[in-house]
Enzyme design. Structure first.
Site, short mmCIF file in Angstrom:
data_model
loop_
_atom_site.label_atom_id
_atom_site.label_comp_id
_atom_site.label_asym_id
_atom_site.label_seq_id
_atom_site.Cartn_x
_atom_site.Cartn_y
_atom_site.Cartn_z
N CYS A 40 0.10 20.03 -0.04
CA CYS A 40 0.02 21.37 -0.63
C CYS A 40 1.42 21.77 -1.08
O CYS A 40 2.36 21.76 -0.28
CB CYS A 40 -0.52 22.37 0.39
SG CYS A 40 -0.48 24.06 -0.25
N ASP A 81 -2.75 2.08 -1.87
CA ASP A 81 -4.03 1.81 -1.20
C ASP A 81 -3.78 1.64 0.30
O ASP A 81 -2.63 1.63 0.76
CB ASP A 81 -4.71 0.56 -1.80
CG ASP A 81 -3.91 -0.72 -1.57
OD1 ASP A 81 -3.60 -1.03 -0.40
OD2 ASP A 81 -3.60 -1.42 -2.55
N CYS A 137 2.35 25.35 1.00
CA CYS A 137 2.77 25.35 2.41
C CYS A 137 3.43 24.03 2.81
O CYS A 137 3.92 23.89 3.92
CB CYS A 137 1.59 25.66 3.33
SG CYS A 137 0.33 24.35 3.38
N CYS A 192 -6.18 24.86 -0.35
CA CYS A 192 -5.54 24.17 0.77
C CYS A 192 -6.26 24.59 2.06
O CYS A 192 -6.39 25.78 2.34
CB CYS A 192 -4.06 24.54 0.84
SG CYS A 192 -3.26 23.94 2.35
N HIS A 213 5.78 4.78 -2.00
CA HIS A 213 5.26 5.57 -3.13
C HIS A 213 4.09 6.47 -2.73
O HIS A 213 3.34 6.93 -3.59
CB HIS A 213 4.85 4.64 -4.28
CG HIS A 213 6.02 4.01 -4.97
ND1 HIS A 213 5.90 2.96 -5.85
CD2 HIS A 213 7.35 4.28 -4.90
CE1 HIS A 213 7.11 2.61 -6.29
NE2 HIS A 213 8.00 3.39 -5.72
N1 APR Z 1 -0.79 -12.64 -6.94
C1 APR Z 1 0.54 -12.47 -7.12
N2 APR Z 1 1.06 -11.66 -8.05
C2 APR Z 1 0.22 -11.01 -8.86
C3 APR Z 1 -1.19 -11.14 -8.74
C4 APR Z 1 -1.69 -12.00 -7.72
N3 APR Z 1 -2.99 -12.20 -7.54
N4 APR Z 1 -1.77 -10.36 -9.68
C5 APR Z 1 -0.78 -9.76 -10.35
N5 APR Z 1 0.43 -10.14 -9.87
C6 APR Z 1 1.75 -9.68 -10.27
C7 APR Z 1 1.93 -9.50 -11.75
O1 APR Z 1 2.39 -10.70 -12.36
C8 APR Z 1 2.99 -8.38 -11.79
O2 APR Z 1 4.30 -8.93 -11.78
O3 APR Z 1 1.91 -8.39 -9.71
C9 APR Z 1 2.77 -7.61 -10.50
C10 APR Z 1 2.15 -6.24 -10.67
O4 APR Z 1 3.04 -5.44 -11.37
P1 APR Z 1 2.79 -3.89 -11.63
O5 APR Z 1 1.41 -3.69 -12.14
O6 APR Z 1 3.91 -3.39 -12.46
O7 APR Z 1 2.83 -3.25 -10.17
P2 APR Z 1 4.07 -2.84 -9.28
O8 APR Z 1 5.23 -3.74 -9.50
O9 APR Z 1 3.57 -2.70 -7.89
O10 APR Z 1 4.41 -1.40 -9.84
C11 APR Z 1 5.44 -0.67 -9.25
O11 APR Z 1 5.00 1.22 -10.59
O12 APR Z 1 3.55 2.64 -11.63
C12 APR Z 1 4.34 2.49 -10.56
O13 APR Z 1 4.15 3.60 -8.53
C13 APR Z 1 3.57 2.55 -9.26
O14 APR Z 1 3.97 1.37 -7.23
C14 APR Z 1 3.83 1.21 -8.62
C15 APR Z 1 5.15 0.80 -9.28
#
Ligand code: APR
Length: 238
Positions: free
Chosen positions: A119, A96, A122, A138, A111
């Site tokens: 694309c 985001d 290209c 593209c 990521h």
């Molecule tokens: N405050 C703090 N921590 C939080 C909150 C919050 N409000 N809400 C959720 N969490 C924590 C959860 O406990 C969890 O450990 O955030 C973590 C989110 O974990 P994931 O959903 O696995 O996300 P992330 O670790 O960023 O994933 C890594 O996986 O799928 C790929 O590319 C994608 O960048 C992503 C990567």
């Protein structure tokens, strides 16, 4: 330490940072999307076999950015970036744009980014706001069917690894916020930082994670509360 007065800081963030803004995490209770695990829609194989599904997943996420705003944790990290006396690097796994919207500059999207597409023909990367379809041409080379989200999928090499590795070589304070610590290489950064001599390794998360044992300090709670608190502490005590 690289210098007691100006310690080097690396911040790693994950989906938990943006959760309170309304951006769904990947592996929480809302960790399934239409019955799919993220691994099933975020891979080159998925894009080859079911590109419509992959486009739909990212189109929905891109469109949802219009409905969310940075929260106090994003703003606090920008304050830290601006006021920190040593070197500062914010590495995010998030795709985001909430950190940028809060004003972040020393930020690396390892990521990729939802608001960028690439694309395959290209190789140009471009800013993108609307939906992407298998029929999208593209705008640069005009080839059809070669556009993909500029997202690093499973099995692909994350961006900025060289720069991140260098920053971890001399990091004094490593802060990890809202990541489950299951996706490598990011999940290995805390251990890397510790092995390079980082003195403070701080984790902020709602719960214990797979990598919690690598940290010297763990703060359990929401990012919106714990990050501003930590930032104030770091800026007043460092
Ligand atoms: N405050 C703090 N921590 C939080 C909150 C919050 N409000 N809400 C959720 N969490 C924590 C959860 O406990 C969890 O450990 O955030 C973590 C989110 O974990 P994931 O959903 O696995 O996300 P992330 O670790 O960023 O994933 C890594 O996986 O799928 C790929 O590319 C994608 O960048 C992503 C990567």
């Amino acid at each position: 330490m690289a210098g007691l007065t100006h310690p080097n800081l690396v911040v790693l963030t994950g989906a938990g940072l943006s959760a309170e803004s309304g951006v769904p995490t990947f592996r929480g209770v809302d960790g399934l999307w239409e019955g799919y695990h993220i691994e099933e829609v975020a891979s080159p194989e998925a894009f080859r076999h079911t590109p419509e599904l992959v486009h739909r997943f990212y189109n929905l996420r891109r469109a949802a950015l219009h409905t969310v705003q940075p929260n106090s944790a994003h703003h606090a990290l920008v304050r830290l970036e601006q006021a920190w006396p040593g070197s500062f690097l914010h590495v995010t796994q998030n795709v985001d744009d909430l950190n940028e919207r809060a004003g972040a500059k020393k930020l690396r999207h390892m990521h990729g980014e939802l608001r960028k597409v690439r694309c395959l023909w290209c190789r140009n990367v471009m800013d993108w706001e609307s939906d992407l379809e298998v029929t999208t041409a593209c705008p640069i080379c005009e080839k059809v069917g070669k556009m993909r989200p500029d997202i690093v999928w499973f099995g692909e090499m994350p961006y900025y690894i060289e720069e991140i590795t260098q920053a971890l070589e001399t990091v004094d304070v490593f802060v990890c916020i809202g990541t489950s610590g299951v996706v490598y290489p990011a999940a290995g950064f805390a251990r890397q930082a510790a092995s390079k001599g980082a003195k403070r390794l701080i984790e902020i998360n709602l719960e214990s994670t797979d990598i919690s044992s690598h940290f010297t300090e763990r703060r359990q709670g929401t990012a919106s509360v714990e990050v501003p608190r930590l930032v104030e502490e770091l800026l007043t005590t460092t």
